[in-house]
Structures are given as C-alpha cells and as structure tokens.
Design a protein around this motif. Structure first.
Motif, PDB file in Angstrom:
ATOM      1  N   TYR A 334      41.787  39.300  38.256  1.00 19.09           N
ATOM      2  CA  TYR A 334      41.957  38.502  39.509  1.00 19.09           C
ATOM      3  C   TYR A 334      41.606  39.501  40.712  1.00 19.09           C
ATOM      4  O   TYR A 334      41.048  38.794  41.382  1.00 19.09           O
ATOM      5  N   LEU A 335      42.028  39.819  40.845  1.00 15.18           N
ATOM      6  CA  LEU A 335      41.335  41.228  41.762  1.00 15.18           C
ATOM      7  C   LEU A 335      40.138  41.254  41.744  1.00 15.18           C
ATOM      8  O   LEU A 335      39.214  41.189  43.246  1.00 15.18           O
ATOM      9  N   THR A 336      39.284  41.352  40.510  1.00 15.23           N
ATOM     10  CA  THR A 336      38.611  41.302  40.916  1.00 15.23           C
ATOM     11  C   THR A 336      37.453  40.217  41.733  1.00 15.23           C
ATOM     12  O   THR A 336      36.993  39.911  42.350  1.00 15.23           O
ATOM     13  N   LEU A 337      37.984  39.171  41.179  1.00 15.38           N
ATOM     14  CA  LEU A 337      37.706  37.377  41.657  1.00 15.38           C
ATOM     15  C   LEU A 337      37.170  37.388  42.689  1.00 15.38           C
ATOM     16  O   LEU A 337      37.004  36.627  43.654  1.00 15.38           O
ATOM     17  N   ILE A 338      38.686  37.948  43.903  1.00 15.36           N
ATOM     18  CA  ILE A 338      39.265  37.830  45.136  1.00 15.36           C
ATOM     19  C   ILE A 338      38.417  39.103  46.108  1.00 15.36           C
ATOM     20  O   ILE A 338      38.223  38.249  47.144  1.00 15.36           O
ATOM     21  N   SER A 339      37.926  39.777  44.836  1.00 14.11           N
ATOM     22  CA  SER A 339      37.615  40.363  46.281  1.00 14.11           C
ATOM     23  C   SER A 339      35.777  39.814  46.751  1.00 14.11           C
ATOM     24  O   SER A 339      35.252  38.926  45.927  1.00 14.11           O
ATOM     25  N   PRO A 340      35.613  40.540  47.697  1.00 15.57           N
ATOM     26  CA  PRO A 340      33.681  40.197  47.579  1.00 15.57           C
ATOM     27  C   PRO A 340      33.205  39.808  46.766  1.00 15.57           C
ATOM     28  O   PRO A 340      32.645  39.077  46.496  1.00 15.57           O
ATOM     29  N   VAL A 341      33.236  40.516  45.721  1.00 17.41           N
ATOM     30  CA  VAL A 341      31.809  40.974  44.340  1.00 17.41           C
ATOM     31  C   VAL A 341      32.470  39.508  43.417  1.00 17.41           C
ATOM     32  O   VAL A 341      31.391  39.200  42.671  1.00 17.41           O
ATOM     33  N   GLY A 342      33.055  38.622  43.593  1.00 12.12           N
ATOM     34  CA  GLY A 342      33.999  37.853  42.675  1.00 12.12           C
ATOM     35  C   GLY A 342      33.169  36.635  42.490  1.00 12.12           C
ATOM     36  O   GLY A 342      32.430  35.923  41.527  1.00 12.12           O
ATOM     37  N   ARG A 343      32.525  36.971  44.138  1.00 16.14           N
ATOM     38  CA  ARG A 343      31.629  34.877  44.166  1.00 16.14           C
ATOM     39  C   ARG A 343      29.974  35.068  43.964  1.00 16.14           C
ATOM     40  O   ARG A 343      29.396  34.406  43.279  1.00 16.14           O
ATOM     41  N   PHE A 344      30.038  36.960  42.530  1.00 14.39           N
ATOM     42  CA  PHE A 344      28.709  36.964  42.031  1.00 14.39           C
ATOM     43  C   PHE A 344      28.709  36.989  40.536  1.00 14.39           C
ATOM     44  O   PHE A 344      27.656  36.990  40.160  1.00 14.39           O
ATOM     45  N   LEU A 345      29.908  36.423  40.864  1.00 14.24           N
ATOM     46  CA  LEU A 345      30.269  36.618  38.972  1.00 14.24           C
ATOM     47  C   LEU A 345      30.647  35.357  38.103  1.00 14.24           C
ATOM     48  O   LEU A 345      30.398  35.099  36.667  1.00 14.24           O
ATOM     49  N   LEU A 346      31.577  34.675  39.350  1.00 12.82           N
ATOM     50  CA  LEU A 346      31.104  33.140  38.571  1.00 12.82           C
ATOM     51  C   LEU A 346      30.958  32.086  39.274  1.00 12.82           C
ATOM     52  O   LEU A 346      31.291  32.444  40.499  1.00 12.82           O
ATOM     53  N   ALA A 347      30.708  30.742  38.833  1.00 18.65           N
ATOM     54  CA  ALA A 347      30.253  29.738  39.406  1.00 18.65           C
ATOM     55  C   ALA A 347      31.576  29.338  40.892  1.00 18.65           C
ATOM     56  O   ALA A 347      32.507  29.685  40.605  1.00 18.65           O
ATOM     57  N   GLU A 348      31.444  29.219  41.659  1.00 16.74           N
ATOM     58  CA  GLU A 348      32.111  28.776  43.013  1.00 16.74           C
ATOM     59  C   GLU A 348      33.717  28.340  42.932  1.00 16.74           C
ATOM     60  O   GLU A 348      34.689  28.321  42.630  1.00 16.74           O
ATOM     61  N   ALA A 349      33.191  26.858  41.772  1.00 12.65           N
ATOM     62  CA  ALA A 349      34.083  26.506  41.288  1.00 12.65           C
ATOM     63  C   ALA A 349      35.544  26.917  40.713  1.00 12.65           C
ATOM     64  O   ALA A 349      36.740  26.902  40.796  1.00 12.65           O
ATOM     65  N   ILE A 350      34.709  27.206  39.239  1.00 11.04           N
ATOM     66  CA  ILE A 350      35.425  28.236  38.339  1.00 11.04           C
ATOM     67  C   ILE A 350      36.050  29.026  39.041  1.00 11.04           C
ATOM     68  O   ILE A 350      37.099  29.416  38.950  1.00 11.04           O
ATOM     69  N   ARG A 351      35.431  29.866  39.777  1.00 10.50           N
ATOM     70  CA  ARG A 351      36.542  31.120  40.781  1.00 10.50           C
ATOM     71  C   ARG A 351      37.083  30.537  41.695  1.00 10.50           C
ATOM     72  O   ARG A 351      38.232  30.942  41.429  1.00 10.50           O
ATOM     73  N   GLU A 352      37.540  29.560  42.288  1.00 11.12           N
ATOM     74  CA  GLU A 352      38.279  28.925  43.277  1.00 11.12           C
ATOM     75  C   GLU A 352      39.097  28.143  41.901  1.00 11.12           C
ATOM     76  O   GLU A 352      40.980  28.761  42.040  1.00 11.12           O
ATOM     77  N   ALA A 353      39.203  28.222  40.337  1.00 13.05           N
ATOM     78  CA  ALA A 353      39.816  26.662  39.815  1.00 13.05           C
ATOM     79  C   ALA A 353      40.981  28.202  39.305  1.00 13.05           C
ATOM     80  O   ALA A 353      42.250  28.041  39.453  1.00 13.05           O
ATOM     81  N   HIS A 354      40.556  29.464  39.351  1.00 12.37           N
ATOM     82  CA  HIS A 354      40.975  30.759  38.469  1.00 12.37           C
ATOM     83  C   HIS A 354      41.893  31.550  39.611  1.00 12.37           C
ATOM     84  O   HIS A 354      42.969  32.081  38.939  1.00 12.37           O
ATOM     85  N   THR A 355      41.214  31.491  40.435  1.00  6.73           N
ATOM     86  CA  THR A 355      42.457  31.928  41.609  1.00  6.73           C
ATOM     87  C   THR A 355      43.189  31.623  42.664  1.00  6.73           C
ATOM     88  O   THR A 355      44.156  32.091  43.366  1.00  6.73           O
ATOM     89  N   LYS A 356      43.729  29.902  42.584  1.00  2.00           N
ATOM     90  CA  LYS A 356      44.258  29.300  42.978  1.00  2.00           C
ATOM     91  C   LYS A 356      45.733  29.463  43.344  1.00  2.00           C
ATOM     92  O   LYS A 356      46.087  30.125  42.609  1.00  2.00           O
ATOM     93  N   THR A 357      46.103  29.705  44.837  1.00  2.00           N
ATOM     94  CA  THR A 357      47.608  30.334  44.210  1.00  2.00           C
ATOM     95  C   THR A 357      48.517  29.242  45.259  1.00  2.00           C
ATOM     96  O   THR A 357      47.580  29.300  46.439  1.00  2.00           O
ATOM     97  N   ASP A 358      49.420  29.419  45.570  1.00  2.21           N
ATOM     98  CA  ASP A 358      50.330  27.983  46.307  1.00  2.21           C
ATOM     99  C   ASP A 358      50.931  29.274  47.362  1.00  2.21           C
ATOM    100  O   ASP A 358      50.615  28.905  48.952  1.00  2.21           O
ATOM    101  N   GLY A 359      50.793  30.478  47.134  1.00  4.65           N
ATOM    102  CA  GLY A 359      51.004  31.376  48.485  1.00  4.65           C
ATOM    103  C   GLY A 359      50.386  32.280  48.549  1.00  4.65           C
ATOM    104  O   GLY A 359      48.765  32.363  48.352  1.00  4.65           O
ATOM    105  N   LYS A 360      50.725  33.834  49.538  1.00  5.68           N
ATOM    106  CA  LYS A 360      49.025  34.524  50.123  1.00  5.68           C
ATOM    107  C   LYS A 360      49.511  35.445  48.574  1.00  5.68           C
ATOM    108  O   LYS A 360      50.084  35.650  47.454  1.00  5.68           O
ATOM    109  N   PRO A 361      47.568  35.262  48.193  1.00  9.31           N
ATOM    110  CA  PRO A 361      48.029  36.367  46.399  1.00  9.31           C
ATOM    111  C   PRO A 361      48.550  38.419  46.826  1.00  9.31           C
ATOM    112  O   PRO A 361      49.664  38.323  48.023  1.00  9.31           O
TER     113      PRO A 361
END
Length: 567
Positions: A334-361
């Motif tokens: 999770y911390l990797t995907l929400i970091s600047p590096v995360g955008r290079f590891l997964l398609a954006e739609a998949i990354r957003e689906a996995h990291t979405k949260t109701d409040g602050k991280p």
C-alpha cells in the motif's frame, strides 16, 4: 509503414482497400491479420505512438457528466497506438456457450451467432494477447488437472475449475511495433482522428471518412471496406455523430444505437471460511508458464434452472488500504502504491482501486504493521519485485497472501443485464476538433444487485453441503454494498451500444459485424456484444476482429479468382 501527421496536408485523400479506424488491441490484430493475407490496409489512429495530452483530451466525457457509476475517461480510454492495452492488467477470460443461448433472462438481447461461430477463432485471439492455449478449465490442463481449489471439494452445479488466463500483460503498441512499421501492405497513420463517416446520398454505402489532424488539417479516407475499431464508447460516438444522411446516426434504424450499455456488476461483501488450509489461494502456471487462476462459477444447467446471470467469484486479499488487516506485506504494498513510484508499477485504474480509502491514509498504522512483520515483509519485497519487475518473460500479474485462519475475501464479477435506459448519448459540447462529446447513463437494476447476493448464497450452500467451509457475510445488506462498490467503478468493459442482431429492427450490426443497411461498413468493437457474460470482453472482441479479417480477406481472394476466370 508508419505515416505521421507531417505527411498529411489539408485535402489529402488516403486511398486503400480496407481502412481500420483505431489502433487498440482489436484494431491492431484485425489490421495485421488483413495485411498478412495480402490485403492493402490503412490503420488510422487518433493518438500517437506515445501518450499525448491533446489526443487524450479528445476522449474526455462531457464536463457535465453526472453518471455516478462511470469511471473517468482517463482511466477507461487511451488514445494512443495500443489503446486500452496500456491500461489493463492482462486478465483474459472466454465467453461461455450459454452466453450465446436464447435465455429468458436476456430475451431483449438475442445473439445472431452462436458459440460455435466464434470458438474457432479463440486460439488466434489468445495468440494475439499472448495468454497461451485457449483452455479455460483446469481439467483441460494436465499439469494442474488433478488439483482442487479446496482439497476434496468437487465440481457440481457450483464449479471451481474454470480459469482466467493472464497475458504478459501485452502492451499492443510496444509488442507489435515492428509489425506495424514493417508489414508491406499496411500503412499506419498516427495523430489522425476520424470525425465522421460520410455515406452516399442513398445512405446504403460509405462514400468516405472525414479525418483531421490534431491541429485541424482535414482530409478523407476512401476504401472498399471500412472497419471501425475505436473502442466501445468511441465507436458508438462516431456512428451517432455521422448523421448527415441518417438522422439519429448510422445503423440506428431500429433506435438501438447507444442503448443497452453494459459493464459488469461487481462487489466485495462476503468472505469464505474454509475448513482446511489446503487451498489454492494464488495463481498457478501451466506448461507454457502462463499464469492462470481459478474461480467459483455456475453450471449452465443451474443458470437455466434458476434463471440467474452468468458470473464468476474469486478469492482476493483484504483491502490493502485498511491497516486493520495486520499484514506488513499488505501495508508495504500500500505505501509503495501511494508513493510517487506507484504510478509506474500499476495501471492507474488498478492502482486507484487498490489504494482508495474513505479518509486520510493511515501511514503510522501501516508502518507499525511493517515493523511487526519486518522480515517476512523484506523477503516478500525482494521475491515479488523480482517476479513482477525483473524476471525475464512473463511477469507475476499480482500476489496473494495466505490467510492464517483460512478466511478469504470474495470478489463477485457478474453479467450486467441489458437495460434500455443504460445508454450513451451525444451532447452539445464539442471537443477541439469540433466533434460532439458523449454523456453516459449507466443503469443497474435491482436484479443486478440481487444476482450478486444469490450467487454468494449458492457458493455458501455448496461449501456447506461438501463440508468444505461456509460464507461469512460482511454486511446485512449485500445489495446496497454492491451498489456502493459500483460507484465510479463501471465503464472499463464497454459493451452493448452497437449490438449485433439478426435485423436492423433489433440492433446496429449483423452477425458479421456489418452495420445494418450500410454496405462495407463494419464495427469491430466490444460494443457489438449483445450481452456481457461474466468475462472481460477484450478476448472475444479480438476473436470477432480476427473472424472479420478472415471473412474480408476470403472475399477478396474469391473476387480475384472470379476475375481470373478460374473455378
């Protein structure tokens, strides 16, 4: 050969035998199949060989979009060579024979073809996406045939041997770049947008296509056959906008163009508790090294008897954004995907689906998980990074964490039933090239939500009857949970809006993908699918494109034979 916009001046006419509009997975495979058969092909792509902001902006939905279910256009559409293959994870699934049957459940959307018409093209589709053999049941793959998802759990009306397969994932623009550049009878034009299909005054054939560069230079394409392969929404948009001689758009004699918009019904509202730890909770690999994964599915007999939609359900990790899972591995991901590096590891739609949260991280809690689980987290980071990023050949499509108490979250993925009110329509707002934008209205009914609940009930009954485990519900209102899950999550799989039908009164294209009443105009897109199945639509879309290419190539061969006077 690639022709760029520098080669295109105002008034240019591109003349060819077949023009394919759109260089996504379906367009590229269709064009190359034709070209390899000796047909002269022009492949016209709105975007460039790399992502371009100006081209991508042309795909934006109306700024007044109020569809709460539909995901943003930047997550669902990519205007570039390779199209949406730049956005996908590589999951490949086949439509089932029952999808093509005349079912009471989908009586408003009958198919004009059957499974036997498309099955011969599935292996070629698998070859294009590079997902291995066209085998989608574990019993047909000797090296894993004897294994069960859960030890001792047999297949019955509920099955656990049906598979999804995974491509590399294959980025079509990169993978087929050399073929697009070097195939002798293929010319690819990039940065060239088709803004209108102009029919003759009688309206029964195409006169030409209007095409424009990103800076507005205008010309046309003249061909014997025209294949629109621009993706589900864009193909529909182009037909709707081409209303010079056809009020309401090309292929809209029956009033169906733009209607019957389908995605899939999805949700995570239950988990399974197995009575054994002998569970295949992660990917397996076949003899070719292709990753496959098992799902819960239902026999066609049960689907007919209960009149339930086709669906698949599989095991997934708990939400990685919630540190309550207690896993240092999941927190590290999770911390990797929400970091600047995360955008290079997964398609954006998949990354957003996995990291979405109701409040602050909840960063501190995730860090605590990692510290408590430090050595397993480090070991996982090394081994998975190698499998995902560094290993030659096929990369791991994902990861799964074994549950200490044999509990696994379930992901339901079901057929979205056809609804007339689920639709795409033109608006008065225009893009930079003057083409009207679209607005979507994605509709899900109570039957869609209820079908998810029924499916998990059936899985629960099967597990209990065989002493294998049981389902644990995570909510008292599964239907509401599915509805909430779908907010902003639909529109990745775009089907139904130019659907196939026997007659013009029932749809937009016929069983050979030709637009009803318009000779030589074809739509090769997932939008032609009358129903959505449980499957992602890319694979069957490519199979239909390959089938169309074979038909067009054979027609030219027959024409040459007739012209020569040979038998």
């Amino acid at each position: 050969m690639v022709r760029k916009t520098e080669d295109f001046v105002t008034g240019t006419t591109i003349a060819t035998d077949v023009v394919v509009v759109g260089a996504g997975p379906i367009g590229i495979s269709t064009a190359l199949e034709l070209a390899k058969s000796g047909v002269e092909v022009a492949l016209v792509e709105s975007g460039l060989e790399r992502t371009d902001d100006m081209a991508q902006a042309l795909a934006s939905f109306d700024s007044r979009q109020d569809d709460i279910f539909h995901a943003r256009s930047d997550l669902t559409v990519r205007r570039a060579v390779g199209g949406a293959s730049a956005l996908w994870g590589g999951r490949c699934v086949a439509f089932d024979p029952i999808d093509f049957e005349d079912r009471p459940l989908t009586a408003l959307a009958p198919w004009p073809i059957r499974h036997k018409d498309i099955e011969p093209y599935m292996q070629r589709a698998c070859d294009w996406v590079q997902c291995g053999q066209a085998a989608f049941n574990a019993r047909d793959i000797p090296e894993i045939a004897q294994n069960d998802l859960v030890a001792g759990l047999p297949d019955g009306d509920v099955r656990t041997t049906d598979l999804e397969r995974w491509a590399l994932p294959t980025r079509f623009g990169r993978e087929y770049r050399d073929a697009l550049h070097n195939t002798p009878s293929l010319s690819m034009w990039t940065g060239l947008t088709c803004t209108e299909i102009v029919s003759g005054e009688c309206g029964d054939s195409v006169d030409h296509l209007v095409v424009k560069t990103l800076d507005g230079r205008e010309g046309k394409v003249v061909a014997n056959d025209y294949v629109i392969a621009t993706g589900g929404l864009e193909a529909t948009r182009l037909l709707l906008a081409s209303d010079r001689h056809h009020p309401g758009g090309l292929g809209n004699a029956g009033g169906h163009l733009g209607h019957w918009y389908m995605a899939h019904t999805e949700g995570r509202f239950a988990r399974v508790k197995f009575n054994t730890d002998n569970v295949i909770y992660e990917h397996e690999r076949d003899r070719d090294g292709v990753y496959v994964r098992r799902r819960f599915t239902f026999s066609p007999q049960l689907q007919r008897e209960l009149e339930i939609p086709n669906s698949a359900t599989w095991l997934v990790n708990p939400p990685i954004s919630d540190p309550g899972h207690g896993s240092g591995i999941l927190s590290g991901v999770y911390l990797t995907l929400i970091s600047p590096v995360g955008r290079f590891l997964l398609a954006e739609a998949i990354r957003e689906a996995h990291t979405k949260t109701d409040g602050k991280p909840q960063i501190a809690q995730h860090v605590r998980n990692i510290v408590r689980d430090l050595f397993p987290s480090i070991r996982f980071a090394i081994t998975f990074s190698y499998a995902r990023l560094l290993r030659r050949g096929r990369k791991a499509p994902g990861f799964f964490i074994k549950s200490a108490d044999n509990r696994y979250l379930l992901h339901y993925h079901g057929e979205h039933l056809p609804h007339w009110e689920s639709r795409v329509e033109l608006t008065d707002e225009r893009d930079a090239l003057g083409m009207r934008k679209v607005r979507t209205h994605m509709h899900f009914s109570d039957a869609d939500y209820e079908s998810a609940h029924k499916a998990i009930d059936l899985i629960d009954a099967h597990l209990r009857a065989n002493g294998a485990g049981n389902v644990e519900w995570l909510t008292d209102d599964p239907e509401a949970a599915v509805r909430d899950f779908m907010h902003g999550f639909a529109g990745y799989h775009q089907a139904g809006t130019t659907r196939m039908s026997e007659t013009a009164e029932g749809g937009v294209v016929d069983g050979n993908l030709q637009v009803h009443g318009v000779r030589g105009l074809y739509v090769a897109s997932t939008s032609v699918l009358p129903t959505s199945s449980q499957a992602n639509p890319t694979l069957i879309g490519i199979a239909l494109g390959v089938r169309l290419a074979e038909r067009l190539a054979n027609a030219r061969l027959a024409g040459r034979t007739d012209d020569s006077g040979s038998a």
